[in-house]
Design a protein around this motif. Structure first.
Motif, PDB file in Angstrom:
ATOM      1  N   ARG A 114     -13.910 -12.670  38.948  1.00  0.00           N
ATOM      2  CA  ARG A 114     -13.411 -13.029  40.284  1.00  0.00           C
ATOM      3  C   ARG A 114     -12.166 -13.642  40.153  1.00  0.00           C
ATOM      4  O   ARG A 114     -11.799 -14.117  39.098  1.00  0.00           O
ATOM      5  N   LEU A 115     -11.403 -13.736  40.863  1.00  0.00           N
ATOM      6  CA  LEU A 115      -9.824 -14.479  41.153  1.00  0.00           C
ATOM      7  C   LEU A 115     -10.180 -15.860  41.202  1.00  0.00           C
ATOM      8  O   LEU A 115     -10.823 -16.567  41.957  1.00  0.00           O
ATOM      9  N   ILE A 116      -9.459 -16.521  40.361  1.00  0.00           N
ATOM     10  CA  ILE A 116      -9.643 -17.990  40.404  1.00  0.00           C
ATOM     11  C   ILE A 116      -8.559 -18.656  41.008  1.00  0.00           C
ATOM     12  O   ILE A 116      -7.270 -18.413  40.646  1.00  0.00           O
ATOM     13  N   THR A 117      -8.599 -19.336  41.957  1.00  0.00           N
ATOM     14  CA  THR A 117      -7.552 -20.064  42.824  1.00  0.00           C
ATOM     15  C   THR A 117      -7.624 -21.655  42.940  1.00  0.00           C
ATOM     16  O   THR A 117      -7.166 -22.170  43.642  1.00  0.00           O
ATOM     17  N   GLN A 118      -8.805 -21.989  42.182  1.00  0.00           N
ATOM     18  CA  GLN A 118      -8.808 -23.560  42.363  1.00  0.00           C
ATOM     19  C   GLN A 118      -8.607 -24.133  40.942  1.00  0.00           C
ATOM     20  O   GLN A 118      -8.178 -23.540  40.044  1.00  0.00           O
ATOM     21  N   GLY A 119      -8.781 -25.456  41.066  1.00  0.00           N
ATOM     22  CA  GLY A 119      -8.253 -26.242  39.548  1.00  0.00           C
ATOM     23  C   GLY A 119      -6.605 -25.996  39.345  1.00  0.00           C
ATOM     24  O   GLY A 119      -6.012 -26.133  40.558  1.00  0.00           O
ATOM     25  N   VAL A 120      -6.392 -25.748  38.055  1.00  0.00           N
ATOM     26  CA  VAL A 120      -4.663 -25.758  38.040  1.00  0.00           C
ATOM     27  C   VAL A 120      -4.236 -24.452  38.631  1.00  0.00           C
ATOM     28  O   VAL A 120      -3.031 -24.539  38.936  1.00  0.00           O
ATOM     29  N   TYR A 121      -5.229 -23.501  38.937  1.00  0.00           N
ATOM     30  CA  TYR A 121      -4.659 -22.346  39.395  1.00  0.00           C
ATOM     31  C   TYR A 121      -4.377 -22.485  40.928  1.00  0.00           C
ATOM     32  O   TYR A 121      -3.752 -21.590  41.538  1.00  0.00           O
ATOM     33  N   ALA A 122      -4.591 -23.436  41.494  1.00  0.00           N
ATOM     34  CA  ALA A 122      -4.150 -23.653  42.727  1.00  0.00           C
ATOM     35  C   ALA A 122      -2.842 -24.009  43.275  1.00  0.00           C
ATOM     36  O   ALA A 122      -2.112 -23.829  44.116  1.00  0.00           O
ATOM     37  N   VAL A 124      -0.388 -22.878  40.267  1.00  0.00           N
ATOM     38  CA  VAL A 124       0.474 -21.535  39.631  1.00  0.00           C
ATOM     39  C   VAL A 124      -0.620 -20.744  39.093  1.00  0.00           C
ATOM     40  O   VAL A 124      -1.774 -21.055  38.718  1.00  0.00           O
ATOM     41  N   ARG A 125      -0.069 -19.535  39.159  1.00  0.00           N
ATOM     42  CA  ARG A 125      -0.708 -18.430  38.846  1.00  0.00           C
ATOM     43  C   ARG A 125      -1.005 -18.123  37.417  1.00  0.00           C
ATOM     44  O   ARG A 125      -2.094 -17.485  36.879  1.00  0.00           O
ATOM     45  N   HIS A 126      -0.398 -18.722  36.496  1.00  0.00           N
ATOM     46  CA  HIS A 126      -0.425 -18.550  35.029  1.00  0.00           C
ATOM     47  C   HIS A 126      -0.400 -19.778  34.283  1.00  0.00           C
ATOM     48  O   HIS A 126       0.558 -20.002  33.589  1.00  0.00           O
ATOM     49  N   PRO A 127      -1.103 -20.838  34.421  1.00  0.00           N
ATOM     50  CA  PRO A 127      -0.856 -22.105  33.984  1.00  0.00           C
ATOM     51  C   PRO A 127      -1.115 -22.041  32.357  1.00  0.00           C
ATOM     52  O   PRO A 127      -0.639 -23.037  31.506  1.00  0.00           O
ATOM     53  N   MET A 128      -1.889 -20.997  31.774  1.00  0.00           N
ATOM     54  CA  MET A 128      -2.087 -20.932  30.206  1.00  0.00           C
ATOM     55  C   MET A 128      -0.627 -20.502  29.820  1.00  0.00           C
ATOM     56  O   MET A 128      -0.331 -20.993  28.805  1.00  0.00           O
ATOM     57  N   TYR A 129      -0.079 -19.760  30.271  1.00  0.00           N
ATOM     58  CA  TYR A 129       1.558 -19.505  29.881  1.00  0.00           C
ATOM     59  C   TYR A 129       2.427 -20.891  29.832  1.00  0.00           C
ATOM     60  O   TYR A 129       3.318 -20.908  29.196  1.00  0.00           O
ATOM     61  N   THR A 186       1.695 -19.254  45.475  1.00  0.00           N
ATOM     62  CA  THR A 186       1.885 -19.971  44.376  1.00  0.00           C
ATOM     63  C   THR A 186       3.016 -19.538  43.554  1.00  0.00           C
ATOM     64  O   THR A 186       3.412 -18.404  43.586  1.00  0.00           O
ATOM     65  N   LYS A 187       3.530 -20.499  42.724  1.00  0.00           N
ATOM     66  CA  LYS A 187       4.537 -19.752  41.620  1.00  0.00           C
ATOM     67  C   LYS A 187       3.787 -19.547  40.530  1.00  0.00           C
ATOM     68  O   LYS A 187       2.753 -19.737  40.098  1.00  0.00           O
ATOM     69  N   ARG A 188       4.569 -18.595  39.488  1.00  0.00           N
ATOM     70  CA  ARG A 188       4.082 -18.285  38.331  1.00  0.00           C
ATOM     71  C   ARG A 188       3.612 -19.385  37.087  1.00  0.00           C
ATOM     72  O   ARG A 188       2.803 -19.390  36.397  1.00  0.00           O
ATOM     73  N   LEU A 189       4.845 -20.170  37.080  1.00  0.00           N
ATOM     74  CA  LEU A 189       4.773 -21.182  35.770  1.00  0.00           C
ATOM     75  C   LEU A 189       4.777 -22.643  36.371  1.00  0.00           C
ATOM     76  O   LEU A 189       3.947 -23.484  35.694  1.00  0.00           O
ATOM     77  N   VAL A 190       5.568 -22.887  37.121  1.00  0.00           N
ATOM     78  CA  VAL A 190       5.982 -24.359  37.701  1.00  0.00           C
ATOM     79  C   VAL A 190       5.604 -24.432  39.034  1.00  0.00           C
ATOM     80  O   VAL A 190       6.199 -23.666  39.882  1.00  0.00           O
ATOM     81  N   PRO A 191       4.635 -25.132  39.321  1.00  0.00           N
ATOM     82  CA  PRO A 191       4.356 -25.315  40.946  1.00  0.00           C
ATOM     83  C   PRO A 191       5.643 -25.778  41.689  1.00  0.00           C
ATOM     84  O   PRO A 191       6.520 -26.461  41.413  1.00  0.00           O
ATOM     85  N   TRP A 192       5.815 -24.997  42.980  1.00  0.00           N
ATOM     86  CA  TRP A 192       6.732 -25.145  43.943  1.00  0.00           C
ATOM     87  C   TRP A 192       8.205 -24.804  43.440  1.00  0.00           C
ATOM     88  O   TRP A 192       9.066 -24.854  44.209  1.00  0.00           O
TER      89      TRP A 192
END
Length: 194
Positions: A114-122, A124-129, A186-192
């Motif tokens: 499923r597409l995760i859009t909550q937590g840190v994914y709310a 940025v799209r790629h917080p692990m990166y 959302t942004k890829r790596l850094v919010p906003w």
């Protein structure tokens, strides 16, 4: 702080990374895969990243490079590196927790993914990166050597540069308009910012 203590902090951070990832890696082996893009390119990129974030700095910490490419070290840069690594580990932990069974080390889509859009994914799209880039920056501050210090940025930067479009294409194939809308807010790596 001394360079030796900074090296120990790097080792503790690398071990912390493994401790965070290990249970998720074990669990992911038991979760069926519906789509797998772990081809030769993916494996080469993973090898380059692991070399820059792990192999090169580990060799440097164990043996040094005989003073070749060393640069001056200040306690301030050690503290900055420590803070960056702590932030990296926290974000790394949160991404694994938020992804749950959807996580994989390579480009895979799990059954019932499923597409995760909550937590840190709310944010940025790629917080692990983002977490890996923070690790690479921390490494540059903690290891005062142009080769070992910057190898993480070069290694992981290469993976990111050549993988991100492939990953986002796979997410679009899997989630379609839901992922498109998520990408728009959302942004890829850094919010906003990025």
């Amino acid at each position: 702080m001394t360079p030796d203590i900074a090296e120990i902090i790097w080792v503790v951070g690398a071990v912390g990374w493994y401790v965070i990832r290990y249970p998720h890696e074990r669990r992911s082996r038991r979760t069926a895969v519906s789509r797998d893009r772990a081809d030769r390119v993916e494996l080469l990129l993973m090898t380059i990243s692991a070399t820059g974030l792990g192999v090169v700095p580990f060799v440097y910490v164990l043996f040094g490079f005989g003073g070749v490419a060393d640069y001056g070290f200040s306690p301030a840069q050690g503290w900055i590196g420590t803070a960056l690594f702590a932030g990296s580990l926290y974000l790394f932990y949160r991404t694994h927790r938020d992804l749950g069974r959807n996580w994989s080390v390579t480009l895979k889509v799990r059954e019932a993914h499923r597409l995760i859009t909550q937590g840190v994914y709310a944010y940025v799209r790629h917080p692990m990166y983002t977490a890996f880039f923070l690790w690479a920056l921390a490494q540059a501050f903690l290891l005062p050597n142009w080769i070992a210090g910057l190898s993480g940025l070069a290694g992981f930067g290469t993976l990111y540069l050549f993988r991100i479009k492939r990953e986002e294409a796979m997410m679009l194939e899997t989630f379609g308009d839901d992922y498109r809308r998520y990408s728009e807010r959302t942004k890829r790596l850094v919010p906003w910012i990025y």
